[in-house]
Design an enzyme around this catalytic site. Structure first.
Site, PDB file in Angstrom:
ATOM      1  N   ILE A 186      -0.194   4.433  -9.075  1.00  0.00           N
ATOM      2  CA  ILE A 186      -1.438   3.704  -9.346  1.00  0.00           C
ATOM      3  C   ILE A 186      -2.607   4.333  -8.591  1.00  0.00           C
ATOM      4  CG2 ILE A 186      -0.305   1.548  -9.952  1.00  0.00           C
ATOM      5  CD1 ILE A 186      -0.662   0.579  -7.144  1.00  0.00           C
ATOM      6  N   THR A 235      -1.976   5.972  -5.593  1.00  0.00           N
ATOM      7  CA  THR A 235      -1.641   5.954  -4.178  1.00  0.00           C
ATOM      8  C   THR A 235      -0.930   7.207  -3.693  1.00  0.00           C
ATOM      9  OG1 THR A 235       0.400   4.808  -4.747  1.00  0.00           O
ATOM     10  CG2 THR A 235      -1.475   3.440  -4.146  1.00  0.00           C
ATOM     11  N   THR A 242      -2.035  10.928   2.426  1.00  0.00           N
ATOM     12  CA  THR A 242      -2.353   9.873   1.466  1.00  0.00           C
ATOM     13  C   THR A 242      -2.400   8.511   2.146  1.00  0.00           C
ATOM     14  OG1 THR A 242      -0.004   9.842   0.850  1.00  0.00           O
ATOM     15  CG2 THR A 242      -1.502  11.083  -0.570  1.00  0.00           C
ATOM     16  N   GLU A 268      -1.870  -2.535   1.125  1.00  0.00           N
ATOM     17  CA  GLU A 268      -2.652  -3.775   1.169  1.00  0.00           C
ATOM     18  C   GLU A 268      -3.327  -4.013   2.519  1.00  0.00           C
ATOM     19  OE1 GLU A 268      -2.203  -5.542  -1.776  1.00  0.00           O
ATOM     20  OE2 GLU A 268      -0.322  -4.715  -2.499  1.00  0.00           O
TER      21      GLU A 268
END
Length: 758
Positions: free
Chosen positions: A468, A470, A654, A725
């Site tokens: 997505i 990431t 990342t 998150e």
């Protein structure tokens, strides 16, 4: 394999910065997003959406639209209503219908699909459709006439009652009792919501951005009454999702129906404004927080009651009290979550769905309590730190909150902060420094993977995971490379397709932990076969060596006595075209049939706060400096520091981007983002990215990320926690706390705007 040898092997690639293996494809346009997939002679769809928020459709006037050259079909409840059931949702209650009936549940609801030979014709024809309604008065939000409040039924989330919170609060030496609120917010990913459907010999292929391809397949099969094996879902790359592409959609089945009716592929690219109502969003919330404490700062009572908005028929809620109840040591805890039903589309996941709105009131309340007590905000958190979950009594698998606060404070220069509100200035600007804690549960799900190694040492890994944005392709390559002793560049990764071994939903900061364990297990099976072949062979330098004393790394197998042989030589001796390994990973606490559940679209996830052995969370700390202009009350954020302890980091490169992106989004959440709702018509009025403001380069000057080292052998075998998150959690509170420190004005309703400070 000895512990020393295991450490030598896994230290080769895992945890070192690695550029994205898919980066070149993305920047050169070779990466195919779902709407980029070529299909033969497609027709184009355009959605008809309701102009009212509550009522029924009396009739459609379609003649003008159907008379246009190139219009192939118009789907409404009158001609296709029985051809697809409503999708199943991840919440209790009856789902909102679309073309199944004449019922209007919310503004912008899908009520029809126009299909034409070009996008432009479909769009023009849609504008010529006239809809006649029986309109009813809608309820827009909290406090609206007709909105219905109820206590959330216990299910996945629970309310907590630990000892006597109300009595302890009444007897507390120091009390804080305040209300807070957060607004409606929308994801606004760059990639729009798209669907392409192709039928061939009774089988359906769907190209659609999805965070859970197996879940989408199962849901569409249920809607259309099909065998899931006759449906293929492809979603190789996703241009941003943040939770909006994780569940079943109200559009997919209808595009499939349209493609079947016109006997050709059909493409849909919804418009930006339609994306506000045909998908999910972060619902507005209200909170009542009561804290009781001793004069020395020890919490004696914590009560957190929340209210969440949802649609009229659904019970969707995020219940962030699962986290706030566990944040600090407290002997008396009481939580409660209420739902308010209004005439709006059903909300859903949005980055850190529970923690972003629920940690805001708690972390603001801790700041207010610190001021009342005359204690530094970091020291108040230190006084109430705990190694034990205050709800369950179980130990945390690891808890590095204070390490994050201390390292962040040192980097930020917190010791130079004057605690008096309004005391720090830079010319015409009032300067404020704020801090807040961050946390997010460590989740993991069942998954499976297939790995293949060829005689030349090249590796292919197949798993129906999801990238997505990431860097999932890269962490899979790193994991395989580390297990098989090759470079990440030697690994080809295939993901995002239901023809591949199933993986779980890419959400809840669970995906990296989930897919790396499955990939590691499949590659470990291959590695053991290779080592066994090298050591049991009658030829080669490793013949007769103990397999447990042989390391596979950097393209060679090496024994403890120094004997070595190239990986490619061993593979050639095996005289097979390729070796294949397949593995299913069922994490501790997950159902034993977890992979079969994935085939059927279920989500066998083990959540960090629901484990029976430990409570598993990642922790962090957010530090923010704000400048507020003395006369205009403009708010600027010149610098942010975030410190995070999230277990073993697979790819620091990342990971840094994930943390930084979350922090920047937290800034937007605190100061900019709010979906404005017309209180009379229950309609979104800024459904575009011109008027729905998000943070841009000019809003963010300096973002500093600290990755606090953390080893956690209890959380899972690889020690991996989620990071997607936590970067956003607590930023809104840190900014609110900093604004108060700068101005002496406490704003408890987000977003914070100039008018709040005038």
């Amino acid at each position: 394999m000895s512990e020393t040898m295991e450490q030598r092997r896994t230290g080769s690639v895992f945890g070192k910065p690695q550029v994205r293996i898919d980066g070149r494809a993305k920047v050169t346009g070779r990466a195919l997003y779902p709407s980029d997939e070529a299909v033969p002679a497609p027709a184009w769809a355009f959605l008809l959406t309701s102009a009212i928020a509550r009522g029924r459709i009396k009739r459609f006037d379609l003649e003008d639209a159907l008379s246009m050259e190139g219009v192939l079909d118009i789907l409404t409840h009158e001609n296709v209503g029985s051809e697809a059931k409503p999708p199943k949702q991840m919440a209790a209650g009856e789902p909102t219908t679309t073309l199944q009936s004449d019922r209007i549940w919310h503004d912008g609801q899908i009520i029809g699909v126009v299909v034409a030979t070009s996008y432009e014709i479909a769009r023009e024809a849609a504008s010529r459709v006239h809809v006649h309604y029986d309109q009813e008065k809608p309820a827009a939000s909290f406090g609206s006439e007709g909105a219905e409040e109820e206590v959330r039924d216990p299910g996945e989330h629970q309310d907590y009652a630990v000892d006597d919170a109300e009595g302890a609060f009444a007897a507390a030496e120091v009390k804080l009792d305040q209300f807070y609120g957060t607004p409606t917010q929308h994801h606004n990913a760059i990639e729009l919501f798209t669907t392409t459907c192709v039928w061939e010999n009774g089988k359906l292929t769907i190209f659609e951005p999805s965070q859970f391809v197996y879940g989408l397949r199962a849901n569409v099969a249920q809607q259309l009454g099909m065998d899931p094996g006759d449906i293929r879902v492809v979603s190789k790359f996703i241009g941003g999702a943040f939770g909006s592409k994780g569940g079943a959609t109200p559009r997919t089945a209808w595009i499939a129906v349209a493609a079947r009716r016109v006997s050709r592929p059909v493409k849909l690219v919804a418009t930006r404004d339609q994306g506000f109502t045909i998908a999910t969003y972060r619902a507005e919330t209200r909170h009542h927080v009561q804290l009781g404490a001793t004069r020395e700062g020890k919490l004696t009572a914590l009560r957190h009651e929340g209210w969440e908005l949802t649609s009229r028929p659904m019970d969707y809620n995020v219940s962030g009290t699962d986290t706030t109840a566990r944040m600090y040591a407290c002997p008396n805890i009481l939580t409660k979550v209420n739902l308010v039903h209004a005439d709006r589309n059903t909300p859903g996941f949005m980055r850190a769905p529970p923690e972003t709105p629920y940690m805001f009131p708690l972390e603001c309340a801790m700041d207010e309590l610190a001021l009342e007590l005359g204690i530094d905000p970091i020291e108040l958190r230190r006084i109430n730190d705990t190694a034990t979950d205050p709800v369950s009594g179980r130990p945390f698998s690891s808890r590095s909150l204070m390490q994050c606060l201390d390292q962040g404070a040192e980097r930020f220069g917190w010791k130079d902060r004057d605690p008096t509100p309004g005391s720090m200035r830079d010319g015409e600007w009032l300067v404020g420094w704020g801090v807040a804690s961050a946390s997010y549960p460590t989740n993991i799900a069942a998954s499976s993977a297939r790995a293949t190694i060829r005689p030349d040492g090249s590796v292919r890994v197949q798993i129906a995971g999801h990238d997505i944005g990431t860097g999932a392709y890269t962490v899979v390559a790193i994991t395989a490379a580390d297990e098989l002793g090759v470079s990440p560049e030697a690994v080809t990764v295939e993901m995002g397709d239901t023809t591949l071994p199933p993986a779980s939903l890419a959400a809840g900061s669970s995906h990296t932990a989930t897919i790396t364990h499955a990939v590691a297990k499949a590659c470990r099976e291959l590695r053991e076969r290779i080592v066994r072949a090298a050591t049991t062979s009658n030829e080669g330098p490793l013949a007769g060596q103990a397999p447990a004393q042989v390391v596979l790394s950097d393209g060679s197998l090496t024994a403890e006595n120094g004997a070595t042989e190239a990986l490619t030589e061993v593979l050639k001796r095996l005289s097979v075209g390729a070796l294949e390994g397949y593995a299913e990973n069922i994490p501790k606490g997950a159902p034993s049939d977890g992979v079969n559940m994935l085939y059927n679209g279920a989500m066998p996830m083990v959540r960090g706060h629901s484990r029976e052995d430990v409570t598993a969370y990642a922790f962090g700390a957010q530090f923010v400096e704000v400048h507020v202009h003395r006369r205009t009350c403009e708010i600027r954020v010149p610098r942010m520091v975030g410190a995070f302890a999230c277990g073993r980091i697979v790819n620091p490169l990342t990971a840094h981007s994930q943390y930084m992106g979350g922090m920047i989004w937290g800034l937007g959440s605190a100061l900019l983002e709010k979906t404005e709702v017309d209180p009379v018509h229950a309609r979104y009025v800024n459904a575009n990215i011109a008027e729905y403001h998000v943070a841009v380069n000019a809003d963010v000057r300096q973002v500093d990320v600290i990755m606090v080292p953390e080893e956690d052998s209890e959380v899972n075998p690889l020690g991996v926690k989620g990071i997607g998150e936590i970067g956003i959690v607590g930023v809104n509170a840190a900014i609110a706390n900093a604004v108060f420190h700068a101005t002496g004005r406490r704003v408890r309703q987000l977003p914070i705007r100039i008018e709040d400070l005038l």
